[in-house]
Design a protein around this motif. Structure first.
Motif, PDB file in Angstrom:
ATOM      1  N   PRO A 347       0.602  -1.370  -0.064  1.00  0.00           N
ATOM      2  CA  PRO A 347       0.027   0.053   0.240  1.00  0.00           C
ATOM      3  C   PRO A 347       1.019   1.392  -0.053  1.00  0.00           C
ATOM      4  CG  PRO A 347      -0.972  -1.832   1.698  1.00  0.00           C
ATOM      5  CD  PRO A 347       0.535  -2.054   1.001  1.00  0.00           C
ATOM      6  N   VAL A 348       1.966   1.222   0.698  1.00  0.00           N
ATOM      7  CA  VAL A 348       2.898   2.433   0.569  1.00  0.00           C
ATOM      8  C   VAL A 348       3.352   2.622  -0.671  1.00  0.00           C
ATOM      9  CG1 VAL A 348       4.931   3.495   1.806  1.00  0.00           C
ATOM     10  CG2 VAL A 348       3.316   2.072   2.977  1.00  0.00           C
ATOM     11  N   ALA A 349       4.057   1.603  -1.235  1.00  0.00           N
ATOM     12  CA  ALA A 349       4.471   1.571  -2.620  1.00  0.00           C
ATOM     13  C   ALA A 349       3.404   2.101  -3.678  1.00  0.00           C
ATOM     14  CB  ALA A 349       4.983   0.393  -3.269  1.00  0.00           C
ATOM     15  N   GLU A 350       2.223   1.756  -3.359  1.00  0.00           N
ATOM     16  CA  GLU A 350       0.987   2.248  -4.312  1.00  0.00           C
ATOM     17  C   GLU A 350       0.847   3.962  -3.944  1.00  0.00           C
ATOM     18  OE1 GLU A 350      -1.852  -1.179  -5.487  1.00  0.00           O
ATOM     19  OE2 GLU A 350      -2.269  -0.416  -3.508  1.00  0.00           O
ATOM     20  N   GLU A 351       0.811   4.278  -2.706  1.00  0.00           N
ATOM     21  CA  GLU A 351       0.665   5.755  -2.395  1.00  0.00           C
ATOM     22  C   GLU A 351       1.806   6.618  -2.823  1.00  0.00           C
ATOM     23  OE1 GLU A 351       0.482   8.399   1.657  1.00  0.00           O
ATOM     24  OE2 GLU A 351      -0.453   6.277   1.699  1.00  0.00           O
ATOM     25  N   CYS A 352       2.947   5.800  -2.991  1.00  0.00           N
ATOM     26  CA  CYS A 352       3.940   7.053  -3.530  1.00  0.00           C
ATOM     27  C   CYS A 352       4.201   6.810  -5.083  1.00  0.00           C
ATOM     28  CB  CYS A 352       5.348   7.019  -2.562  1.00  0.00           C
ATOM     29  SG  CYS A 352       6.082   5.157  -2.972  1.00  0.00           S
ATOM     30  N   GLY A 353       3.585   5.724  -5.609  1.00  0.00           N
ATOM     31  CA  GLY A 353       3.918   5.543  -7.022  1.00  0.00           C
ATOM     32  C   GLY A 353       4.837   4.604  -7.735  1.00  0.00           C
ATOM     33  N   LEU A 354       5.485   4.234  -6.481  1.00  0.00           N
ATOM     34  CA  LEU A 354       6.530   3.322  -6.636  1.00  0.00           C
ATOM     35  C   LEU A 354       6.291   1.999  -7.494  1.00  0.00           C
ATOM     36  CD1 LEU A 354       9.747   3.456  -6.716  1.00  0.00           C
ATOM     37  CD2 LEU A 354       9.763   2.479  -4.342  1.00  0.00           C
ATOM     38  N   ILE A 355       4.811   1.654  -7.170  1.00  0.00           N
ATOM     39  CA  ILE A 355       4.259   0.424  -7.427  1.00  0.00           C
ATOM     40  C   ILE A 355       4.491   0.237  -9.051  1.00  0.00           C
ATOM     41  CG2 ILE A 355       2.123   1.123  -7.798  1.00  0.00           C
ATOM     42  CD1 ILE A 355       3.240  -2.155  -6.105  1.00  0.00           C
ATOM     43  N   VAL A 356       4.529   1.091  -9.709  1.00  0.00           N
ATOM     44  CA  VAL A 356       4.789   1.007 -11.134  1.00  0.00           C
ATOM     45  C   VAL A 356       5.882   0.523 -11.679  1.00  0.00           C
ATOM     46  CG1 VAL A 356       4.427   2.219 -13.367  1.00  0.00           C
ATOM     47  CG2 VAL A 356       3.041   3.051 -11.553  1.00  0.00           C
ATOM     48  N   SER A 357       7.053   1.042 -11.228  1.00  0.00           N
ATOM     49  CA  SER A 357       8.435   0.242 -11.595  1.00  0.00           C
ATOM     50  C   SER A 357       8.350  -0.766 -10.755  1.00  0.00           C
ATOM     51  CB  SER A 357       9.353   1.491 -11.103  1.00  0.00           C
ATOM     52  OG  SER A 357       9.478   1.706  -9.804  1.00  0.00           O
ATOM     53  N   ILE A 358       8.144  -0.978  -9.602  1.00  0.00           N
ATOM     54  CA  ILE A 358       8.138  -2.318  -9.071  1.00  0.00           C
ATOM     55  C   ILE A 358       7.469  -3.382  -9.727  1.00  0.00           C
ATOM     56  CG2 ILE A 358       7.732  -3.669  -6.812  1.00  0.00           C
ATOM     57  CD1 ILE A 358       8.236  -1.333  -5.459  1.00  0.00           C
ATOM     58  N   GLY A 359       5.969  -3.194 -10.308  1.00  0.00           N
ATOM     59  CA  GLY A 359       5.449  -3.936 -10.971  1.00  0.00           C
ATOM     60  C   GLY A 359       5.926  -4.313 -12.252  1.00  0.00           C
ATOM     61  N   ALA A 360       6.700  -3.486 -13.143  1.00  0.00           N
ATOM     62  CA  ALA A 360       7.233  -3.818 -14.192  1.00  0.00           C
ATOM     63  C   ALA A 360       8.456  -4.891 -14.066  1.00  0.00           C
ATOM     64  CB  ALA A 360       7.746  -2.502 -14.938  1.00  0.00           C
ATOM     65  N   TRP A 361       9.130  -4.389 -12.903  1.00  0.00           N
ATOM     66  CA  TRP A 361      10.379  -5.443 -12.557  1.00  0.00           C
ATOM     67  C   TRP A 361       9.734  -6.936 -12.333  1.00  0.00           C
ATOM     68  CZ3 TRP A 361      11.092  -8.356  -8.160  1.00  0.00           C
ATOM     69  CH2 TRP A 361      12.317  -8.939  -7.903  1.00  0.00           C
TER      70      TRP A 361
END
Length: 549
Positions: A347-361
């Motif tokens: 949820p923190v990664a989603e809130e700060c927008g980092l989930i997009v790059s993590i999701g691609a990885w």
């Protein structure tokens, strides 16, 4: 020599030991505000200064300094304004044999340029308010005064939904709105206070010497009230509400960095409210926010250092008991925290927008690792709703498949109803593009949202996953049994594969077998494991023995 003196940039005057003018160059006559016929050899230094239109009191001060200053290598310098309003730089150098040489230079434009540069260094160019650097300087001064018992407060303001206003009306209108907001803020404070624009739509007010906390709370209330009044930008009437965070000097911090950080945490808490409001910093209440910020920073470092890994949980065909695929689960090992639960950091990664790059990885890595598995195994990857926002998801998936050389039919993408709640048409179009590539689409956590049935009519999902919250009460709970029967019935009606997750007991498995479930996963069937252990743990089992036996 005469040519050089006549064309030098400065006006020059040479005096003898008694202070009488011996020589002056042509440039000096151009600097005189009046007629030059009185400028001639024999007049004294005071007369020359008066002809330059310089203030008499300053000329006397300069005289006194010259009478006591005889260091030959150190000139006496001054910048004076003459009667024309020009700034004249004066440098007088003693001569060892006696006398002086004085140069005069018009530095009006230079000083104006310097003033402009100084203004730019401390002023926001759009709004004319103080910038972040100047606010920090003012904060340092306030901290110094606080040690003498003079209080202050720092207020941070954030415009709610400014990006939406900017997108709807355009950047020009957005800039006009920011300038109007700046003017409105300045009217709410005293001259001794400082209003600054930090960046984007974030502003700050340094309230000096308030009667704390009464005056600070009164200012916060006035600010909330004044932002209820609409702004007129062109032919548009706009209401721009604010969230406000407040830190008090001393109690909430003893240096600018700490005060800005704590005011920012108070602002973050205020922004959590659906309505515009203000919030004072509270160490106990904001400790959770502080921990969340630290976790956010750690996530950025984890992404940079490559601390993430993938584990895989088996998915089993409920009739044959054979493993047919694996769900990808993201794992994070932190150097000091140890294993951080996904429920805590995702949820923190989603809130700060980092989930997009993590999701691609995750997509790239899962496809690469699945390419080494037997061809009858597929890999399932969960997607966040944020990965749909920029419209680049189909490209990201295509690149991951191409890099790994993985057949698209061996990739299954799991989405939740939140993907469709955000933007039905755009996200359905993206899902359709993925289906056209040959990728399978699964609707995760089915039955926990509000519009599941409508989604089955608008998009043909390959699978529905029964949420573990329904499975855990089987077969004891009548309501859980009814829900599971309804979902499996829907699957049979629409011809969609039904998967149950969270299967932990033999009784749950047997109930699901009897009532039309197609695939299952859970601790009864296998725990998540790293990729290097999958083949050893499951390949022989998959080939020779049913997992569910």
């Amino acid at each position: 020599m005469e040519t050089a003196l006549a064309h030098m940039c400065q006006g020059l005057a040479l005096y003898d030991s008694s202070g009488k003018l011996i020589f002056s160059n042509h440039r000096l006559t151009h600097l005189l505000p009046g007629p030059s016929d009185r400028l001639h050899a024999g007049i004294d230094m005071a007369e020359v200064m008066e002809l330059m239109g310089l203030p008499r009191n300053r000329v006397k001060q300069l005289h006194r300094r010259l009478s006591t200053h005889r260091e030959p290598d150190i000139p006496t310098r001054a910048v004076l304004q003459n009667s024309d309003g020009r700034l004249i730089s004066i440098a007088t150098q003693p001569i060892p044999e006696g006398g002086w040489v004085t140069t005069f230079e018009d530095v009006t434009e230079y000083q104006a340029a310097e003033l402009k540069l100084e203004l730019l260094a401390r002023q926001d160019p759009l709004t004319g308010l103080a910038n972040r650097a100047f606010l920090r300087r003012r904060l340092e001064e306030a901290v110094a005064r606080m040690k003498r018992g003079i209080p202050f407060a720092l207020l941070l303001l954030d415009i709610k939904d400014f990006s939406s206003i900017n997108d709807a009306l355009g950047e020009t209108a957005g800039d006009e709105l920011l300038k109007s907001i700046a003017q409105r803020l300045k009217k709410q404070v005293r001259e001794i206070d400082t209003v600054a624009r930090l960046d984007g739509d974030k502003f700050a007010i340094l309230q000096c010497n308030p009667e704390l906390p009464k005056n600070t709370e009164a200012l916060a209330s006035r600010l909330m009230e004044c932002f209820r009044i609409p702004y007129q930008i062109g032919d548009q009437s706009i209401i721009a509400f604010v969230s406000l965070g407040i830190a008090i000097g001393g109690g909430d911090g003893n240096n600018p960095h700490e005060l800005l950080k704590n005011a920012d945490m108070a602002l973050a808490r205020a922004k959590q409210s659906l309505l515009p409001c203000y919030s004072f910093f509270n160490a106990e209440i904001d400790s959770h926010l502080k921990a969340q910020r630290e976790l956010e920073n750690d996530l950025y470092e984890a992404s940079r250092r490559g601390e993430f890994s993938l584990h895989y949980q088996p998915i089993v065909n409920i009739q044959t008991g054979q493993i047919i695929g694996f769900e990808t689960l993201l794992r994070w090992w932190h150097p000091t925290r140890g294993w951080v639960p996904p429920a805590e950091f995702v949820p923190v990664a989603e809130e700060c927008g980092l989930i997009v790059s993590i999701g691609a990885w995750v997509l790239r890595t899962a496809c690469l690792q699945a390419a080494a598995w037997p061809p009858n195994w597929y890999v399932a990857v969960n997607l966040s709703a944020l990965q749909f926002q920029d419209g680049l998801l189909p490209t990201t998936v295509a690149q991951a498949l191409a890099l790994a050389g993985l057949d698209p039919h061996r990739l299954e993408l799991e989405v939740t109803e939140s993907v469709l709640l955000r933007d039905d048409e755009a996200n359905l179009d993206i899902l359709s593009q993925l289906r056209e590539m040959g990728v399978r689409i699964s609707l995760d956590d089915f039955g926990t949202g509000y519009s599941s049935l409508s989604y089955l009519r608008t998009f043909r999902f390959d699978k529905l996953k029964i949420d573990r919250s329904f499975v855990k009460d089987l077969p004891q709970s009548d309501s859980a049994k009814k829900i599971v029967k309804a979902i499996t019935g829907l699957g049979q009606s629409f011809g969609i594969c039904i998967v149950a997750e969270g299967v932990e007991t033999r009784q749950q498995l047997e109930y699901l077998q009897r009532h039309g479930c197609d695939e299952v996963q859970g601790y009864l069937l296998g725990y998540p494991q790293p990729p290097e252990e999958i083949l050893d743990a499951y390949l022989r089992t998959s080939d020779t023995k049913a997992v569910t036996e």
